[in-house]
Design a protein around this motif. Structure first.
Motif, PDB file in Angstrom:
ATOM      1  N   LYS A  50      72.355 -11.545  40.258  1.00 28.53           N
ATOM      2  CA  LYS A  50      73.373 -10.575  39.650  1.00 28.53           C
ATOM      3  C   LYS A  50      74.529 -10.465  39.044  1.00 28.53           C
ATOM      4  O   LYS A  50      75.518 -11.127  40.908  1.00 28.53           O
ATOM      5  CB  LYS A  50      72.898  -8.822  40.591  1.00 28.53           C
ATOM      6  CG  LYS A  50      72.097  -8.541  40.191  1.00 28.53           C
ATOM      7  CD  LYS A  50      71.441  -7.002  41.088  1.00 28.53           C
ATOM      8  CE  LYS A  50      69.806  -6.715  40.303  1.00 28.53           C
ATOM      9  NZ  LYS A  50      69.111  -7.126  39.123  1.00 28.53           N
ATOM     10  N   PRO A  51      75.481 -10.622  38.700  1.00 29.94           N
ATOM     11  CA  PRO A  51      77.228 -10.771  38.691  1.00 29.94           C
ATOM     12  C   PRO A  51      77.677  -9.509  39.548  1.00 29.94           C
ATOM     13  O   PRO A  51      77.252  -8.739  39.645  1.00 29.94           O
ATOM     14  CB  PRO A  51      77.754 -10.735  37.461  1.00 29.94           C
ATOM     15  CG  PRO A  51      75.786 -10.587  36.392  1.00 29.94           C
ATOM     16  CD  PRO A  51      75.068  -9.989  37.419  1.00 29.94           C
ATOM     17  N   GLY A  52      78.129 -10.563  40.605  1.00 36.08           N
ATOM     18  CA  GLY A  52      79.324  -9.963  41.507  1.00 36.08           C
ATOM     19  C   GLY A  52      80.826  -9.788  41.647  1.00 36.08           C
ATOM     20  O   GLY A  52      81.328 -10.835  41.063  1.00 36.08           O
TER      21      GLY A  52
ATOM     22  N   HIS B  76      85.823 -13.666  52.000  1.00 35.99           N
ATOM     23  CA  HIS B  76      85.316 -15.026  52.071  1.00 35.99           C
ATOM     24  C   HIS B  76      83.979 -15.790  52.721  1.00 35.99           C
ATOM     25  O   HIS B  76      83.659 -16.234  52.422  1.00 35.99           O
ATOM     26  CB  HIS B  76      86.607 -16.473  52.776  1.00 35.99           C
ATOM     27  CG  HIS B  76      87.717 -17.091  51.405  1.00 35.99           C
ATOM     28  ND1 HIS B  76      86.896 -17.379  50.444  1.00 35.99           N
ATOM     29  CD2 HIS B  76      88.363 -15.782  51.259  1.00 35.99           C
ATOM     30  CE1 HIS B  76      88.127 -16.885  49.306  1.00 35.99           C
ATOM     31  NE2 HIS B  76      89.061 -16.314  50.181  1.00 35.99           N
ATOM     32  N   HIS B  77      84.098 -15.124  53.652  1.00 39.76           N
ATOM     33  CA  HIS B  77      82.751 -14.986  54.799  1.00 39.76           C
ATOM     34  C   HIS B  77      81.440 -14.339  53.511  1.00 39.76           C
ATOM     35  O   HIS B  77      80.394 -14.795  53.418  1.00 39.76           O
ATOM     36  CB  HIS B  77      82.826 -13.876  56.407  1.00 39.76           C
ATOM     37  CG  HIS B  77      83.192 -14.993  56.889  1.00 39.76           C
ATOM     38  ND1 HIS B  77      82.749 -14.762  58.428  1.00 39.76           N
ATOM     39  CD2 HIS B  77      83.599 -16.163  56.696  1.00 39.76           C
ATOM     40  CE1 HIS B  77      82.872 -15.684  59.255  1.00 39.76           C
ATOM     41  NE2 HIS B  77      83.141 -16.583  58.191  1.00 39.76           N
ATOM     42  N   LEU B  78      81.820 -13.119  53.335  1.00 41.57           N
ATOM     43  CA  LEU B  78      80.819 -12.470  52.156  1.00 41.57           C
ATOM     44  C   LEU B  78      80.348 -13.557  51.029  1.00 41.57           C
ATOM     45  O   LEU B  78      78.901 -13.513  50.231  1.00 41.57           O
ATOM     46  CB  LEU B  78      81.655 -10.805  51.698  1.00 41.57           C
ATOM     47  CG  LEU B  78      80.706 -10.419  51.089  1.00 41.57           C
ATOM     48  CD1 LEU B  78      78.594  -9.855  51.128  1.00 41.57           C
ATOM     49  CD2 LEU B  78      80.830  -8.993  50.878  1.00 41.57           C
ATOM     50  N   ARG B  79      81.648 -13.556  50.562  1.00 44.27           N
ATOM     51  CA  ARG B  79      80.816 -14.991  49.685  1.00 44.27           C
ATOM     52  C   ARG B  79      80.785 -16.075  49.631  1.00 44.27           C
ATOM     53  O   ARG B  79      79.610 -16.587  49.010  1.00 44.27           O
ATOM     54  CB  ARG B  79      82.878 -15.315  48.946  1.00 44.27           C
ATOM     55  CG  ARG B  79      83.643 -14.482  48.234  1.00 44.27           C
ATOM     56  CD  ARG B  79      84.519 -15.132  47.701  1.00 44.27           C
ATOM     57  NE  ARG B  79      85.491 -13.990  46.966  1.00 44.27           N
ATOM     58  CZ  ARG B  79      86.024 -13.768  45.592  1.00 44.27           C
ATOM     59  NH1 ARG B  79      85.265 -14.975  44.835  1.00 44.27           N
ATOM     60  NH2 ARG B  79      86.490 -13.227  44.891  1.00 44.27           N
ATOM     61  N   GLN B  80      80.567 -16.586  51.072  1.00 46.13           N
ATOM     62  CA  GLN B  80      79.487 -17.964  51.194  1.00 46.13           C
ATOM     63  C   GLN B  80      78.056 -16.913  51.122  1.00 46.13           C
ATOM     64  O   GLN B  80      77.351 -18.386  50.911  1.00 46.13           O
ATOM     65  CB  GLN B  80      79.773 -17.879  52.978  1.00 46.13           C
ATOM     66  CG  GLN B  80      81.513 -18.616  52.831  1.00 46.13           C
ATOM     67  CD  GLN B  80      81.038 -18.706  54.746  1.00 46.13           C
ATOM     68  OE1 GLN B  80      80.877 -17.728  55.157  1.00 46.13           O
ATOM     69  NE2 GLN B  80      81.627 -20.664  54.589  1.00 46.13           N
ATOM     70  N   SER B  81      77.884 -15.879  51.780  1.00 43.94           N
ATOM     71  CA  SER B  81      76.895 -15.763  51.678  1.00 43.94           C
ATOM     72  C   SER B  81      76.033 -15.550  49.879  1.00 43.94           C
ATOM     73  O   SER B  81      75.070 -15.599  49.785  1.00 43.94           O
ATOM     74  CB  SER B  81      76.806 -14.078  52.453  1.00 43.94           C
ATOM     75  OG  SER B  81      76.530 -14.228  53.669  1.00 43.94           O
TER      76      SER B  81
ATOM     77  N   ASP C  92      72.222 -16.022  45.854  1.00 44.14           N
ATOM     78  CA  ASP C  92      72.341 -16.821  43.890  1.00 44.14           C
ATOM     79  C   ASP C  92      73.118 -15.429  43.020  1.00 44.14           C
ATOM     80  O   ASP C  92      72.746 -15.119  42.353  1.00 44.14           O
ATOM     81  CB  ASP C  92      70.765 -17.024  43.283  1.00 44.14           C
ATOM     82  CG  ASP C  92      71.329 -17.102  41.936  1.00 44.14           C
ATOM     83  OD1 ASP C  92      71.896 -17.939  41.642  1.00 44.14           O
ATOM     84  OD2 ASP C  92      70.188 -16.997  41.189  1.00 44.14           O
ATOM     85  N   VAL C  93      73.890 -15.093  43.683  1.00 48.63           N
ATOM     86  CA  VAL C  93      75.331 -14.093  43.125  1.00 48.63           C
ATOM     87  C   VAL C  93      76.313 -14.933  42.746  1.00 48.63           C
ATOM     88  O   VAL C  93      76.930 -15.081  43.136  1.00 48.63           O
ATOM     89  CB  VAL C  93      75.393 -12.923  43.922  1.00 48.63           C
ATOM     90  CG1 VAL C  93      76.052 -12.041  43.625  1.00 48.63           C
ATOM     91  CG2 VAL C  93      74.569 -12.557  44.956  1.00 48.63           C
ATOM     92  N   PRO C  94      76.489 -15.115  40.883  1.00 49.85           N
ATOM     93  CA  PRO C  94      77.799 -15.482  40.492  1.00 49.85           C
ATOM     94  C   PRO C  94      79.155 -14.469  40.760  1.00 49.85           C
ATOM     95  O   PRO C  94      78.667 -13.689  40.270  1.00 49.85           O
ATOM     96  CB  PRO C  94      77.332 -15.528  39.153  1.00 49.85           C
ATOM     97  CG  PRO C  94      76.386 -14.927  38.625  1.00 49.85           C
ATOM     98  CD  PRO C  94      74.852 -14.419  39.999  1.00 49.85           C
ATOM     99  N   CYS C  95      79.644 -15.396  41.554  1.00 51.92           N
ATOM    100  CA  CYS C  95      80.873 -13.723  42.083  1.00 51.92           C
ATOM    101  C   CYS C  95      82.384 -14.393  41.683  1.00 51.92           C
ATOM    102  O   CYS C  95      82.636 -15.328  40.727  1.00 51.92           O
ATOM    103  CB  CYS C  95      81.166 -14.064  43.470  1.00 51.92           C
ATOM    104  SG  CYS C  95      82.110 -12.993  44.653  1.00 51.92           S
TER     105      CYS C  95
END
Length: 185
Positions: free
Chosen positions: A108-110, A127-132, A137-140
């Protein structure tokens, strides 16, 4: 007419008068016509425990997973607690990622917007959330990055976002709209 994408919005703060919830609602109002933002509640999720997540998981787990998995995209609006994400948000991420191999988040695009009354706008949580999200497999969306500092003063008494902050939120949600459409092309 272009496709309308449903977006599961996960707000990391549970407080009734949450600044983060106000930002999520402001983004929903500012969203382009191709996005439908829906807040997915996380406050009633039991702490993730594999022992209770068997053949009959808690109803709150199943409801949450269905809401996320049936959405086209995900948007996280989070405060920062101790330079990271709040426990309820981390729990929601864990609940949505299980059972193993059936993650509701996958593909899911995030995007992430961190919101804080502090000066650095929740940089650590963002940035912690982006690591998760990498693991999930959430393209951020990488740009624009969105850190809203001094957020305690961006809403009026009626809860409406200030004219000074509105262009920042508009630019973010417009970029996210394009990002979601591009990921689904």
């Amino acid at each position: 007419m272009s496709k309308v994408y449903t977006v599961a919005v996960v707000v990391g703060s549970l407080r009734k008068d949450s600044i983060n919830r106000k930002v999520a609602l402001a983004l929903a109002e500012l969203a382009p016509a191709n996005l439908q933002l829906n807040i997915v509640e996380i406050g009633d999720l039991p702490l993730y425990n594999e022992d209770i997540d068997g053949a009959t998981p808690p109803a709150a787990y199943s409801t949450f997973r269905k809401q996320v998995s049936s959405s086209d995209a995900v948007l996280f609006v989070t405060p920062e607690y101790n330079r990271s994400v709040p426990a309820p948000l981390k729990n929601a991420i864990d609940v949505g990622s299980r059972p193993y191999g059936q993650s509701a988040w996958s593909g899911k695009p995030g995007a992430v917007i961190s919101v804080s009354p502090g000066a650095i706008g929740g940089f650590g949580a963002n940035h912690h959330l982006r690591q998760s999200l990498v693991f999930l497999d959430v393209p951020c969306m990488q740009q624009p990055e969105a850190y809203l500092g001094g957020a305690g003063s961006v809403f009026d008494e009626a809860g409406k976002v200030s004219e000074k902050t509105k262009p920042f939120l508009q630019a973010f949600i417009d970029a996210y709209s394009k990002w979601v459409a591009k990921q689904h092309a």
